[in-house]
Design a protein around this motif. Sequence first.
Motif, PDB file in Angstrom:
ATOM      1  N   LYS A 136       0.807  -1.216   0.000  1.00 32.98           N
ATOM      2  CA  LYS A 136       0.000   0.000   0.000  1.00 32.98           C
ATOM      3  C   LYS A 136       0.845   1.273   0.000  1.00 32.98           C
ATOM      4  N   GLN A 137       2.125   1.126   0.339  1.00 30.93           N
ATOM      5  CA  GLN A 137       2.969   2.311   0.459  1.00 30.93           C
ATOM      6  C   GLN A 137       3.245   2.951  -0.887  1.00 30.93           C
ATOM      7  N   ARG A 138       3.130   4.263  -0.918  1.00 31.35           N
ATOM      8  CA  ARG A 138       3.493   5.038  -2.103  1.00 31.35           C
ATOM      9  C   ARG A 138       4.413   6.172  -1.651  1.00 31.35           C
ATOM     10  N   TRP A 139       4.897   6.940  -2.615  1.00 27.94           N
ATOM     11  CA  TRP A 139       5.858   7.983  -2.298  1.00 27.94           C
ATOM     12  C   TRP A 139       5.401   9.334  -2.829  1.00 27.94           C
ATOM     13  N   PHE A 163       3.807   8.580  -6.253  1.00 30.47           N
ATOM     14  CA  PHE A 163       4.248   7.527  -7.155  1.00 30.47           C
ATOM     15  C   PHE A 163       4.342   6.184  -6.433  1.00 30.47           C
ATOM     16  N   ASP A 164       4.232   5.103  -7.211  1.00 32.06           N
ATOM     17  CA  ASP A 164       4.277   3.748  -6.653  1.00 32.06           C
ATOM     18  C   ASP A 164       5.698   3.284  -6.351  1.00 32.06           C
ATOM     19  N   PHE A 165       6.664   3.834  -7.073  1.00 33.07           N
ATOM     20  CA  PHE A 165       8.053   3.381  -6.919  1.00 33.07           C
ATOM     21  C   PHE A 165       8.973   4.561  -7.188  1.00 33.07           C
ATOM     22  N   VAL A 166      10.074   4.624  -6.452  1.00 34.79           N
ATOM     23  CA  VAL A 166      11.076   5.672  -6.667  1.00 34.79           C
ATOM     24  C   VAL A 166      12.400   5.011  -7.043  1.00 34.79           C
ATOM     25  N   ALA A 167      12.905   5.339  -8.221  1.00 29.80           N
ATOM     26  CA  ALA A 167      14.201   4.854  -8.690  1.00 29.80           C
ATOM     27  C   ALA A 167      15.143   6.047  -8.779  1.00 29.80           C
ATOM     28  N   ILE A 168      16.265   5.959  -8.093  1.00 26.59           N
ATOM     29  CA  ILE A 168      17.245   7.041  -8.078  1.00 26.59           C
ATOM     30  C   ILE A 168      18.397   6.668  -9.005  1.00 26.59           C
ATOM     31  N   SER A 169      18.511   7.367 -10.127  1.00 29.48           N
ATOM     32  CA  SER A 169      19.604   7.090 -11.070  1.00 29.48           C
ATOM     33  C   SER A 169      20.617   8.225 -10.978  1.00 29.48           C
ATOM     34  N   HIS A 170      21.147   8.387  -9.805  1.00 27.34           N
ATOM     35  CA  HIS A 170      22.071   9.482  -9.515  1.00 27.34           C
ATOM     36  C   HIS A 170      23.040   8.953  -8.462  1.00 27.34           C
ATOM     37  N   ASN A 171      24.168   9.651  -8.290  1.00 30.91           N
ATOM     38  CA  ASN A 171      25.071   9.253  -7.221  1.00 30.91           C
ATOM     39  C   ASN A 171      25.546  10.499  -6.486  1.00 30.91           C
ATOM     40  N   GLY A 172      26.418  10.302  -5.527  1.00 26.95           N
ATOM     41  CA  GLY A 172      26.945  11.443  -4.800  1.00 26.95           C
ATOM     42  C   GLY A 172      26.047  11.884  -3.658  1.00 26.95           C
ATOM     43  N   LYS A 173      26.418  12.993  -3.068  1.00 25.65           N
ATOM     44  CA  LYS A 173      25.735  13.471  -1.872  1.00 25.65           C
ATOM     45  C   LYS A 173      24.292  13.861  -2.132  1.00 25.65           C
ATOM     46  N   CYS A 174      24.006  14.322  -3.344  1.00 28.27           N
ATOM     47  CA  CYS A 174      22.632  14.740  -3.653  1.00 28.27           C
ATOM     48  C   CYS A 174      21.666  13.560  -3.580  1.00 28.27           C
ATOM     49  N   ALA A 175      22.094  12.410  -4.115  1.00 30.30           N
ATOM     50  CA  ALA A 175      21.257  11.223  -4.054  1.00 30.30           C
ATOM     51  C   ALA A 175      21.075  10.764  -2.607  1.00 30.30           C
ATOM     52  N   LEU A 176      22.155  10.810  -1.829  1.00 29.86           N
ATOM     53  CA  LEU A 176      22.069  10.408  -0.427  1.00 29.86           C
ATOM     54  C   LEU A 176      21.135  11.333   0.348  1.00 29.86           C
ATOM     55  N   ARG A 177      21.249  12.629   0.112  1.00 25.49           N
ATOM     56  CA  ARG A 177      20.395  13.575   0.823  1.00 25.49           C
ATOM     57  C   ARG A 177      18.921  13.341   0.518  1.00 25.49           C
ATOM     58  N   LEU A 178      18.618  12.982  -0.728  1.00 25.68           N
ATOM     59  CA  LEU A 178      17.233  12.665  -1.071  1.00 25.68           C
ATOM     60  C   LEU A 178      16.756  11.446  -0.293  1.00 25.68           C
ATOM     61  N   ALA A 179      17.557  10.381  -0.285  1.00 30.01           N
ATOM     62  CA  ALA A 179      17.170   9.160   0.430  1.00 30.01           C
ATOM     63  C   ALA A 179      17.037   9.401   1.927  1.00 30.01           C
ATOM     64  N   GLU A 180      17.833  10.321   2.462  1.00 32.50           N
ATOM     65  CA  GLU A 180      17.776  10.608   3.898  1.00 32.50           C
ATOM     66  C   GLU A 180      16.492  11.333   4.294  1.00 32.50           C
ATOM     67  N   THR A 181      15.783  11.921   3.328  1.00 33.62           N
ATOM     68  CA  THR A 181      14.499  12.565   3.657  1.00 33.62           C
ATOM     69  C   THR A 181      13.377  11.550   3.806  1.00 33.62           C
TER      70      THR A 181
END
Length: 423
Positions: free
Chosen positions: A126-129, A143-161
């Motif tokens: 049931k979880q969405r984003w 959205f039903d799924f989140v795919a991060i096609s990035h690296n570095g601190k910006c990608a990490l900061r997004l995941a940390e939210t």
Amino acid sequence: SRGLHATVFDTGEHACGGRASSREAADKGRHFSFDHSTQYMTCTKGSTFESMAREWAKEGLLAEWPADRVGTLKDGSFTPFDDGVVRYIGAGGLRPLADFLAEGSTEVVRPQWVGAMTPVGGEGPKQRWELASGPRGKPLGIFDFVAISHNGKCALRLAETAKLQDGSPAAAKTRASLQCAFGVRPTEELKKQRKLILSSVWALMFAVDKPLNTKDNMEGAHIVGSEVVSWASNITAKRRHGKDRTDINGGDTQCWVVHSTPQFARDNKCPQEAIPKSVADSVIAAMTREFERCAGLEPGSVKPVFTKVQLWGAANPLTAAGVPAVFDSETRTGACGDWCQGPPSVEAAAESALALADAIEATFCPTTARDPAAAGRLDDAKVKWAPCSGDAAALGAFPGTNVPSMGEIAAAPRREGGGGRGG
């Protein structure tokens, strides 16, 4: 073609592509074009990516770079490759290919920064984003799924939210895979890392009205034996194989790109979003002088009518996660990139994206998915960080061929202060 609606958020102001892009520049009424990151690509024989590259070539998006025009350069001596490997370049640069892929997507939103992801709707299936431009920023949709096609601190900061109501991580597996640090370092030190380590590279772009007197039809070369520069390419000559010019004014103008070594970039790092003029001038002088030496040119031969430098803070992964992609069916999040399987290359990035796409398709379309077992297989894959294999050059790897190894790197000199965010 998978029956899913995918929304791509891209930060590119002028086009998609990231490191697989081209840079346009205008100065005093003249227009120049540079391939300032990815220079060419190769394919593993029989791979899915090879089939993709051949189709792009049929569409006129890629062209073959003749083997006698690209090779290695050492102390003024150019040695062309002689290995029978097909080297693809972007016809008109790589922007047309990026545009072609964007046009084939169901939806592309750019320029758009995604700075926050919040779980909504419950747990499990049931979880969405809910995505937003940042904490308390502009809503971007659910959205039903989140795919991060990035690296570095910006990608990490997004995941940390991504946090649950109690403040605990809502996408712990994906977040853990995005831990990173910057700066090239010795192999023994890389072996101790349990995260992504990224190198930096300076890109020097310059245009000259008088063609440089380089030898033996050299159009591009991996530079051997220099602590300052690792690659040089006559973009104008290279582009002509794709029937394209880099200076719309014509004439004898040549556009060149020279890349630094990762260690030179590490030792001359600064905030990449706001490069101080003093640093830019110093980097330009050092790289130009060393390029002239390596190419066997007389000192002062490069008399540019246009010059620009760019620091790629997160240029190439030095460690790889050892998985095709990161996928978590429980939280419905994942990540992909050339840092997953490694060593870094255009092929590695594409194959990683395809692996994640297969897993997402198997999750939401289990009866029609082309690989129904992909989700379970990728879900079970365990990240295990290790240094990228030794056949990677300063600019990454080129499957199916041998390029000069980046070699062993000395430890960074001690210095005061810090640089930019690097990603």
